[in-house]
Design a protein around this motif. Structure first.
Motif, PDB file in Angstrom:
ATOM      1  N   ASP A   1       0.872  -1.172   0.000  1.00 27.87           N
ATOM      2  CA  ASP A   1       0.000   0.000   0.000  1.00 27.87           C
ATOM      3  C   ASP A   1       0.910   1.224   0.000  1.00 27.87           C
ATOM      4  O   ASP A   1       1.463   1.599   1.036  1.00 27.87           O
ATOM      5  N   ARG A   2       1.077   1.840  -1.160  1.00 28.08           N
ATOM      6  CA  ARG A   2       2.014   2.957  -1.286  1.00 28.08           C
ATOM      7  C   ARG A   2       1.560   4.192  -0.512  1.00 28.08           C
ATOM      8  O   ARG A   2       2.349   5.100  -0.301  1.00 28.08           O
ATOM      9  N   LYS A   3       0.291   4.212  -0.105  1.00 30.62           N
ATOM     10  CA  LYS A   3      -0.216   5.354   0.656  1.00 30.62           C
ATOM     11  C   LYS A   3       0.134   5.243   2.144  1.00 30.62           C
ATOM     12  O   LYS A   3      -0.002   6.207   2.887  1.00 30.62           O
ATOM     13  N   SER A   4       0.568   4.067   2.547  1.00 30.48           N
ATOM     14  CA  SER A   4       0.903   3.827   3.951  1.00 30.48           C
ATOM     15  C   SER A   4       2.398   3.560   4.086  1.00 30.48           C
ATOM     16  O   SER A   4       2.914   2.594   3.514  1.00 30.48           O
ATOM     17  N   LYS A   5       3.091   4.390   4.838  1.00 34.48           N
ATOM     18  CA  LYS A   5       4.528   4.206   5.035  1.00 34.48           C
ATOM     19  C   LYS A   5       4.818   2.913   5.785  1.00 34.48           C
ATOM     20  O   LYS A   5       5.812   2.241   5.517  1.00 34.48           O
ATOM     21  N   ILE A   6       3.937   2.561   6.731  1.00 32.90           N
ATOM     22  CA  ILE A   6       4.135   1.331   7.505  1.00 32.90           C
ATOM     23  C   ILE A   6       3.991   0.112   6.598  1.00 32.90           C
ATOM     24  O   ILE A   6       4.806  -0.818   6.643  1.00 32.90           O
ATOM     25  N   SER A   7       2.945   0.119   5.747  1.00 34.61           N
ATOM     26  CA  SER A   7       2.739  -0.986   4.812  1.00 34.61           C
ATOM     27  C   SER A   7       3.906  -1.102   3.848  1.00 34.61           C
ATOM     28  O   SER A   7       4.401  -2.206   3.576  1.00 34.61           O
ATOM     29  N   ALA A   8       4.360   0.029   3.324  1.00 34.58           N
ATOM     30  CA  ALA A   8       5.485   0.020   2.380  1.00 34.58           C
ATOM     31  C   ALA A   8       6.739  -0.522   3.043  1.00 34.58           C
ATOM     32  O   ALA A   8       7.476  -1.313   2.446  1.00 34.58           O
ATOM     33  N   PHE A   9       6.972  -0.124   4.301  1.00 34.78           N
ATOM     34  CA  PHE A   9       8.149  -0.594   5.032  1.00 34.78           C
ATOM     35  C   PHE A   9       8.100  -2.112   5.207  1.00 34.78           C
ATOM     36  O   PHE A   9       9.093  -2.809   4.979  1.00 34.78           O
ATOM     37  N   ARG A  10       6.939  -2.622   5.606  1.00 35.12           N
ATOM     38  CA  ARG A  10       6.790  -4.067   5.821  1.00 35.12           C
ATOM     39  C   ARG A  10       6.949  -4.838   4.519  1.00 35.12           C
ATOM     40  O   ARG A  10       7.569  -5.907   4.486  1.00 35.12           O
ATOM     41  N   SER A  11       6.404  -4.287   3.449  1.00 31.73           N
ATOM     42  CA  SER A  11       6.496  -4.956   2.147  1.00 31.73           C
ATOM     43  C   SER A  11       7.933  -5.028   1.663  1.00 31.73           C
ATOM     44  O   SER A  11       8.395  -6.073   1.196  1.00 31.73           O
ATOM     45  N   PHE A  12       8.658  -3.912   1.782  1.00 31.48           N
ATOM     46  CA  PHE A  12      10.050  -3.911   1.331  1.00 31.48           C
ATOM     47  C   PHE A  12      10.927  -4.774   2.238  1.00 31.48           C
ATOM     48  O   PHE A  12      11.898  -5.373   1.779  1.00 31.48           O
ATOM     49  N   LYS A  13      10.555  -4.858   3.507  1.00 33.32           N
ATOM     50  CA  LYS A  13      11.282  -5.754   4.417  1.00 33.32           C
ATOM     51  C   LYS A  13      11.099  -7.209   3.981  1.00 33.32           C
ATOM     52  O   LYS A  13      12.046  -8.010   4.001  1.00 33.32           O
ATOM     53  N   ARG A  14       9.876  -7.539   3.564  1.00 35.58           N
ATOM     54  CA  ARG A  14       9.596  -8.884   3.063  1.00 35.58           C
ATOM     55  C   ARG A  14      10.365  -9.161   1.776  1.00 35.58           C
ATOM     56  O   ARG A  14      10.893 -10.262   1.567  1.00 35.58           O
ATOM     57  N   VAL A  15      10.455  -8.168   0.892  1.00 31.61           N
ATOM     58  CA  VAL A  15      11.221  -8.310  -0.339  1.00 31.61           C
ATOM     59  C   VAL A  15      12.678  -8.616  -0.030  1.00 31.61           C
ATOM     60  O   VAL A  15      13.279  -9.531  -0.609  1.00 31.61           O
ATOM     61  N   HIS A  16      13.263  -7.843   0.885  1.00 31.46           N
ATOM     62  CA  HIS A  16      14.662  -8.061   1.268  1.00 31.46           C
ATOM     63  C   HIS A  16      14.859  -9.485   1.801  1.00 31.46           C
ATOM     64  O   HIS A  16      15.868 -10.130   1.508  1.00 31.46           O
ATOM     65  N   GLN A  17      13.892  -9.962   2.559  1.00 27.74           N
ATOM     66  CA  GLN A  17      13.980 -11.310   3.121  1.00 27.74           C
ATOM     67  C   GLN A  17      13.986 -12.361   2.012  1.00 27.74           C
ATOM     68  O   GLN A  17      14.796 -13.301   2.030  1.00 27.74           O
ATOM     69  N   LEU A  18      13.103 -12.200   1.027  1.00 25.26           N
ATOM     70  CA  LEU A  18      13.037 -13.160  -0.079  1.00 25.26           C
ATOM     71  C   LEU A  18      14.313 -13.148  -0.907  1.00 25.26           C
ATOM     72  O   LEU A  18      14.801 -14.208  -1.324  1.00 25.26           O
ATOM     73  N   VAL A  19      14.863 -11.974  -1.147  1.00 24.10           N
ATOM     74  CA  VAL A  19      16.114 -11.873  -1.907  1.00 24.10           C
ATOM     75  C   VAL A  19      17.236 -12.578  -1.162  1.00 24.10           C
ATOM     76  O   VAL A  19      18.061 -13.277  -1.763  1.00 24.10           O
TER      77      VAL A  19
END
Length: 255
Positions: A124-142
């Protein structure tokens, strides 16, 4: 009459997606209860649901590789975005399991929602918290040696015919911070087959041409280099986009 046929084709396409999804649903339902354990199997079913639906309605894919890709390595894949068929296009060309990063609205769709609740990442690009969690998940998968697909334009734009719009920085920061290569992908004419979700202009059978550019090494690049990399990849992809479209214009004009 043509417009009516295009609308009918879109209905047929979504019916095909629904049919193959329902066929796989019992297995998917079980696998998605344990997404980490069955990651590869879920991605496999996602791929073939979409490919079989396209095959059934006469949509094909043709891929040109600028160089040989080592599919044993994880990548950040950056395609342009003009159609829901872009998802199938990436599934067709990518020879390894991967996760999409996409808008949070995809969670509401009964088909895409199952995958975005298990192997893909909704943001959810409108939510900084959602964006942070999503990118954290991306980093984990990488870090788990998995490939990530991020559409750097962020969305399908309302402009028609579509253009290649400026990129967002997320995918480039992820690639640099994790020292993985970026693969730019130009999906040339998916929008001619089915633009956006197909609800406005319908769809038709045809071949979608894809150019996979050479991987870009991010080893030893500092984090502040992400903006320069973002600009460089944009211009590289735009060059291929413009050349292809100009060539098609010449062909269609009969010159």
């Amino acid at each position: 009459m043509v417009k009516l046929l295009k609308k009918a084709h879109t209905v047929l396409y979504y019916s095909a997606v629904s049919f193959f999804f329902l066929l796989a649903y019992p297995i998917l339902r079980y696998l998605t209860l344990h997404p980490s354990k069955y990651y590869n199997q879920i991605v496999f079913l996602r791929k073939w649901i979409s490919l079989l639906a396209c095959w059934l309605v006469g949509i094909r894919f043709k891929v040109t590789f600028e160089t040989t890709i080592d599919w044993t390595q994880p990548y950040v894949i950056c395609p342009n975005h003009t159609s829901v068929l872009d998802i199938t296009a990436i599934s067709y060309l990518c020879k390894q399991p991967f996760s999409f990063m996409g808008k949070i609205e995809l969670l509401k769709n009964p088909v895409t929602g199952m995958f975005f609740k298990s192997v893909d990442i909704a943001v959810d690009r409108k939510s900084k918290i959602s964006a942070f969690r999503s990118f954290k998940r991306v980093h984990q998968l990488v870090k788990e040696h998995k490939t990530i697909v991020i559409f750097p334009e962020g969305k399908i734009d309302d402009e028609y015919p579509p253009q290649l719009h400026e990129f967002k920085s997320g995918s480039f920061r992820i690639a640099i911070e994790n020292q993985v290569q970026i693969i730019p992908v130009v999906i040339h004419d998916a929008w001619k087959i089915l633009w956006d979700d197909g609800l406005k202009r319908g769809s038709r059978p045809g071949t979608i041409h894809i150019t996979v550019l050479a991987p870009i090494n991010t080893q030893n690049l500092p984090s502040e280099a992400s903006n320069q990399l973002q600009t460089s990849v944009y211009h590289q992809m735009k060059s291929f986009w413009d050349i292809y479209n100009d060539h098609q214009t010449v062909i269609n004009s009969g010159k």
